[in-house]
Design an enzyme around this catalytic site. Structure first.
Site, PDB file in Angstrom:
ATOM      1  CE1 TYR A 265       0.458   1.531   4.108  1.00  0.00           C
ATOM      2  CE2 TYR A 265       0.446  -0.176   4.784  1.00  0.00           C
ATOM      3  CZ  TYR A 265       0.388   0.959   4.708  1.00  0.00           C
ATOM      4  OH  TYR A 265       1.083   0.809   6.413  1.00  0.00           O
TER       5      TYR A 265
ATOM      6  CG  ASP B 120      -5.632   2.567   8.343  1.00  0.00           C
ATOM      7  OD1 ASP B 120      -6.523   2.889  10.013  1.00  0.00           O
ATOM      8  OD2 ASP B 120      -4.634   2.747   9.391  1.00  0.00           O
TER       9      ASP B 120
END
Length: 404
Positions: free
Chosen positions: A70, A175
């Site tokens: 990510y 998140d």
């Protein structure tokens, strides 16, 4: 015959001299380009700093081996946006080299495991849309379809929210909204005529309903629908504290998802209202410097510090929100104040013009092993890292939105 040999010798000597001169010239150019020019935009300076530090794009975050991750998705998305604004082959190739390190001919993704159902692994897939649009190579489409398959099969809470990971059952983290929803939104807009916008909006609805503190309007880092985790409030399932970066992930997710949701979609106004509510709550706890603290609402408490990644994320989301008309114009001014404060208080410029962002939290989460309890002490004692990608990527995006 002798004259011919002499002539050939002269030609060879001249060619050798030119070759040496050419090498010298090339070397000189490399030395020149190693100094990052300080008269450029901050977005270029930051991108060039990262490319210089990590010549191969998979090396971002000081990675020792290639990994689909990510943080690479975040930073390379920002460099892709920079390339869209000021086209530059170096930026374009840097992004594409990451994708090409991982995407196999059959569309499988090296180092990625669908079976882990880790929503963090979706975000790097955002890089595939542009590469596929330019090349029309089937492998990129197949890779996007693989990530879409993960979204389809991602385990969900009883209310329909995506688990953050298979190893974190029934938990939604702020998140995760950034990790999954912008890719999901772009995919459904591009390939599915927008059929999944209601499902995307539902993820934000669940967070607003279950992670929001009614007193401050801020959102807790995570929510456990089962209320079984030791960190979870037994009545609400909420984690104990507000963490600026998680709130940053959330507002960035909103402004990026809104890029793809049509204005006449019934859920569009709802998402815009969430952005406004969260922005308003954040401004109330902003430090007078223009920055935000690691633990968002506890600026006066010992050990807390002004944190770079959350501050950069808010600057980006506020600036983009104002530019797109989702937020009132005053938020552009606030974003500029935050950017000024980052440059003044959190950035150092190295001897070769490299940009270094300090005071960035390297990582924070909940549960796991060793166990992370979400306490105040936990958040303020997690390690910091200069030029952490969760700060550098949003900084580039903020600089672009603000044209700084």
């Amino acid at each position: 015959m002798l004259k011919t040999k002499q002539n050939l010798f002269k030609v060879a000597t001249l060619a050798l001299a030119m070759s040496i001169l050419s090498c010298k010239t090339k070397n000189t150019t490399v030395v020149d380009s190693s100094k990052i020019q300080t008269n450029q935009k901050w977005s270029d300076r930051m991108a060039q700093t990262l490319i210089k530090a990590h010549p191969e794009s998979w090396m971002i975050d000081d990675a020792k081996a290639p990994k689909w991750d990510y943080v690479h998705g975040l930073v390379l998305t920002s460099i892709e946006e920079l390339d869209h604004t000021r086209p530059n082959k170096t930026y374009e190739n840097y992004v594409k080299s990451y994708v090409d390190n991982f995407i196999e001919a059959d569309g499988s993704i090296k180092t990625y495991s669908l079976e882990k159902y880790n929503i963090d692994m979706i975000v790097a897939g955002r890089l595939l849309f542009d590469v596929y649009a330019k090349t029309k190579e089937d492998k990129y489409l197949k890779a996007m379809q693989l990530l879409r398959k993960q979204i389809e099969e991602q385990p969900r809470t009883p209310s329909g929210g995506f688990w953050h990971k298979k190893i974190y059952p029934n938990q939604m983290w702020l998140d995760g909204l950034y990790m999954g929803e912008p890719f999901y939104a772009e995919y459904t807009a591009t390939f599915e005529k927008g059929k999944s916008f209601d499902d995307i909006a539902k993820q934000f609805e669940l967070i607003q309903k279950n992670a929001k503190d009614p007193k401050t309007g801020l959102l807790y880092h995570a929510w456990d629908e089962s209320k079984e985790m030791a960190w979870a409030n037994k009545q609400t399932g909420q984690s104990p504290n507000f963490w600026s970066r998680s709130l940053g992930w959330y507002v960035m997710a909103l402004v990026d998802v809104l890029d793809y949701m049509p204005k006449d979609h019934p859920k569009q106004k709802e998402l815009v209202s969430y952005l406004n509510e969260t922005a308003e709550a954040l401004v109330k706890v902003q430090d007078k410097s223009g920055l935000w603290y690691q633990v968002t609402d506890m600026g006066n408490r010992e050990g807390n510090y002004l944190e770079a990644s959350g501050s950069a994320m808010f600057a980006y989301a506020f600036a983009k929100g104002a530019n797109k008309g989702y937020l009132p114009a005053k938020y552009k001014k606030i974003a500029n104040q935050t950017f000024d404060a980052m440059v003044k208080d959190l950035i150092k410029v190295g001897p070769n013009g490299e940009v270094v962002i300090t005071q960035a939290c390297a990582v924070a989460g909940l549960g796991g092993n060793p166990y992370r309890d979400g306490s105040y002490e936990y958040y303020v004692n997690e390690r910091k890292k200069d030029n952490d990608p969760k700060a550098t990527g949003p900084f580039i995006l903020a600089a672009l939105e603000l044209n700084r």
